[in-house]
Enzyme design. Structure first.
Site, short mmCIF file in Angstrom:
data_model
loop_
_atom_site.label_atom_id
_atom_site.label_comp_id
_atom_site.label_asym_id
_atom_site.label_seq_id
_atom_site.Cartn_x
_atom_site.Cartn_y
_atom_site.Cartn_z
CG PHE A 224 -20.18 -37.20 13.45
CD1 PHE A 224 -19.34 -36.26 14.11
CD2 PHE A 224 -19.77 -38.64 13.50
CE1 PHE A 224 -18.55 -36.77 15.07
CE2 PHE A 224 -18.87 -38.94 14.85
CZ PHE A 224 -18.39 -38.11 15.44
CB SER A 247 -21.84 -30.49 17.49
OG SER A 247 -20.78 -30.46 16.42
CG ASN A 274 -19.36 -33.94 21.52
OD1 ASN A 274 -19.12 -34.80 20.98
ND2 ASN A 274 -18.43 -33.01 22.27
CG ASP A 295 -19.67 -39.14 7.20
OD1 ASP A 295 -18.38 -39.15 6.97
OD2 ASP A 295 -20.46 -38.36 6.52
CB CYS A 335 -13.46 -37.60 5.31
SG CYS A 335 -13.81 -36.39 6.59
N1 SAH Z 1 -22.58 -37.36 7.24
C1 SAH Z 1 -22.67 -35.96 6.56
C2 SAH Z 1 -21.29 -35.12 6.66
C3 SAH Z 1 -20.65 -35.04 7.92
S1 SAH Z 1 -19.39 -33.83 8.11
C4 SAH Z 1 -23.18 -36.01 5.24
O1 SAH Z 1 -23.51 -37.14 4.74
O2 SAH Z 1 -23.24 -35.01 4.55
C5 SAH Z 1 -19.20 -34.05 9.88
C6 SAH Z 1 -20.08 -33.35 10.65
O3 SAH Z 1 -19.66 -33.50 11.88
C7 SAH Z 1 -20.16 -31.90 10.46
O4 SAH Z 1 -21.62 -31.28 10.11
C8 SAH Z 1 -19.79 -31.28 11.66
O5 SAH Z 1 -20.51 -30.11 12.18
C9 SAH Z 1 -20.14 -32.48 12.67
N2 SAH Z 1 -19.33 -32.53 13.97
C10 SAH Z 1 -17.98 -32.19 14.00
N3 SAH Z 1 -17.62 -32.58 15.42
C11 SAH Z 1 -18.83 -33.00 16.06
C12 SAH Z 1 -19.05 -33.57 17.20
N4 SAH Z 1 -18.13 -33.87 18.27
N5 SAH Z 1 -20.42 -34.07 17.59
C13 SAH Z 1 -21.48 -34.03 16.76
N6 SAH Z 1 -21.09 -33.60 15.13
C14 SAH Z 1 -19.71 -33.24 14.86
#
Ligand code: SAH
Length: 391
Positions: A224, A247, A274, A295, A335
């Site tokens: 993420f 994603s 994903n 995260d 979060c």
């Molecule tokens: N770690 C990042 C913040 C993450 S916020 C930082 O430090 O800035 C969560 C992120 O997860 C978002 O960018 C969102 O687009 C992504 N996301 C949501 N569901 C997801 C999934 N199933 N697989 C991959 N990414 C995903």
């Protein structure tokens, strides 16, 4: 001055420092205030409890701004923002140029969020009371910071609960588009008008460094990854290889640019996918990493989603733990406001048991110090995390 008179006992929350008054707690409203106006707060014995801003369209009908007798005018708001900034100066490094200046209830300014990104400021007006005073806040911020621009990012769905439309735009000065901000020595390019929330997640800034400290020479999986925050710190700290999984295609493009900007392009592989699918596949292939970061976005937007959310957290933590050898590091976060630290802890304990791993708590992680938590206001705490080592 118009007043809200509370039902018996309903002053209790206020006395514990929580500034919300729900519609059902009000016995009577005197005078003829408009929504957004200042109201005095009195309990059923007519004892004063300060004053706040009214909005009958919201379930949270009054948000208290002061327990005292001050007028809620420009001087008052300036004092509150000065105090918020003074606090940041005590907890942030003197070199910090990008940080959260105002964090709503935690700075006794319910409904107002202000982030500073170098010479640009971004604010969110989450309530009608704050929305009506936008002009005042913009003037104060202009005087205080002499910014190049002030942007509004009130494009949040929760504004509907206040009877407000979503709004965004440049409200002062000139915004030049993609701005480069520096967090802990790492550069990030972002578009403060278009990217998620206020343009950048500042709340993880301190955790980037805590995790980065374990990454030298290591193989890192940043799940993420959004704009690549953890991955970038890991690469700069000397990780041998980083894979970032995210994603959102635009977020990945931005992350890729950030890697170039920091001279670590060759070290990070960006996987637009994903996370659930990737972890499942890697688990099956018995892949191993030295450091894994989880995260995820909010899995529990409402209380009733908590069970589903816990299943989601369990799955990713279980798969990640299975891929970590002894000495491996897991940085795991939630979060979601509804997932308490102890709930997250229980999920991780269960995941570790299922993965047949013993984990050591290296450090408890939380939102950065510029997103302070008021003990009496649980809503101000939303980011929980653990830095764990597989024993
Ligand atoms: N770690 C990042 C913040 C993450 S916020 C930082 O430090 O800035 C969560 C992120 O997860 C978002 O960018 C969102 O687009 C992504 N996301 C949501 N569901 C997801 C999934 N199933 N697989 C991959 N990414 C995903």
């Amino acid at each position: 001055m118009p007043s809200v008179i509370l039902k018996p006992g309903k002053e209790r929350r206020l006395m514990f420092g929580h500034p919300w008054i729900y519609s059902g707690e009000i016995a009577k409203l005197t005078g003829e205030p408009a929504d957004g106006d200042v109201v005095d707060i009195r309990d059923h014995k007519d004892r004063p409890h300060g004053s706040g801003l009214l909005n009958r369209k919201s379930q949270i009908t009054v948000r208290r701004f002061t327990a005292g007798k001050e007028e809620l005018d420009r001087t008052f708001f300036r004092k509150r923002i000065d105090a918020a900034l003074a606090y940041r100066k005590t907890v942030l490094p003197a070199t910090a140029t990008s940080f959260r200046v105002v964090w709503s209830e935690a700075d006794q300014l319910p409904g107002l969020i202000v982030d500073k990104f170098g010479d640009d400021l971004v604010f969110q007006a989450l309530t009608l009371g704050v929305d009506k005073r936008k002009g005042t806040f913009i003037e104060i911020l202009r005087d205080l910071f002499k910014p190049k621009s002030i942007l509004e990012r009130s494009d949040v769905p929760s504004r509907r609960l206040e009877g407000l439309p979503e709004e965004k735009g440049v409200v002062y000065g000139k915004y030049e588009g993609n701005a480069v901000i520096t967090v802990g020595g790492v550069q990030f390019e972002g578009n403060l008008l278009e990217d998620q929330k206020t343009g950048f997640f500042l709340d993880q800034a301190e955790n980037y460094a805590s995790v980065g400290a374990h990454c030298a020479g290591k193989k890192v999986l940043d799940c993420f990854s959004y704009h690549g925050g953890f991955g970038m710190f890991a690469a700069k700290a000397g990780a041998s290889r980083v894979e970032a999984v995210e994603s959102s295609e635009p977020a990945n493009v931005r992350a890729h640019n950030n890697a170039k900007l920091n001279g670590v392009e060759g070290k990070i592989e960006f996987n637009c996918a994903n996370v659930f699918d990737v972890l499942k596949a890697y688990d099956k292939e018995k892949r191993q990493f030295d450091v894994i970061i989880l995260d995820p976005p909010t899995f529990a937007r409402a209380k009733q989603n908590v069970d589903d959310a816990l299943r989601g957290y369990k799955e990713i933590n279980l798969r990640a733990l299975k891929m970590l050898p002894p000495g491996g590091i897991l940085a795991t976060f939630s979060c979601s406001h509804h997932i308490t630290s102890s709930l997250l802890e229980s999920v991780v304990i269960e995941a570790a048991a299922d993965a047949r791993k013993t984990v050591r708590l290296v450090k408890t992680l939380t939102q950065s110090a510029d997103h302070p938590v008021l003990l009496g206001v649980p809503e101000t705490e939303y980011l929980k995390g653990f830095l764990l080592q597989v024993v």
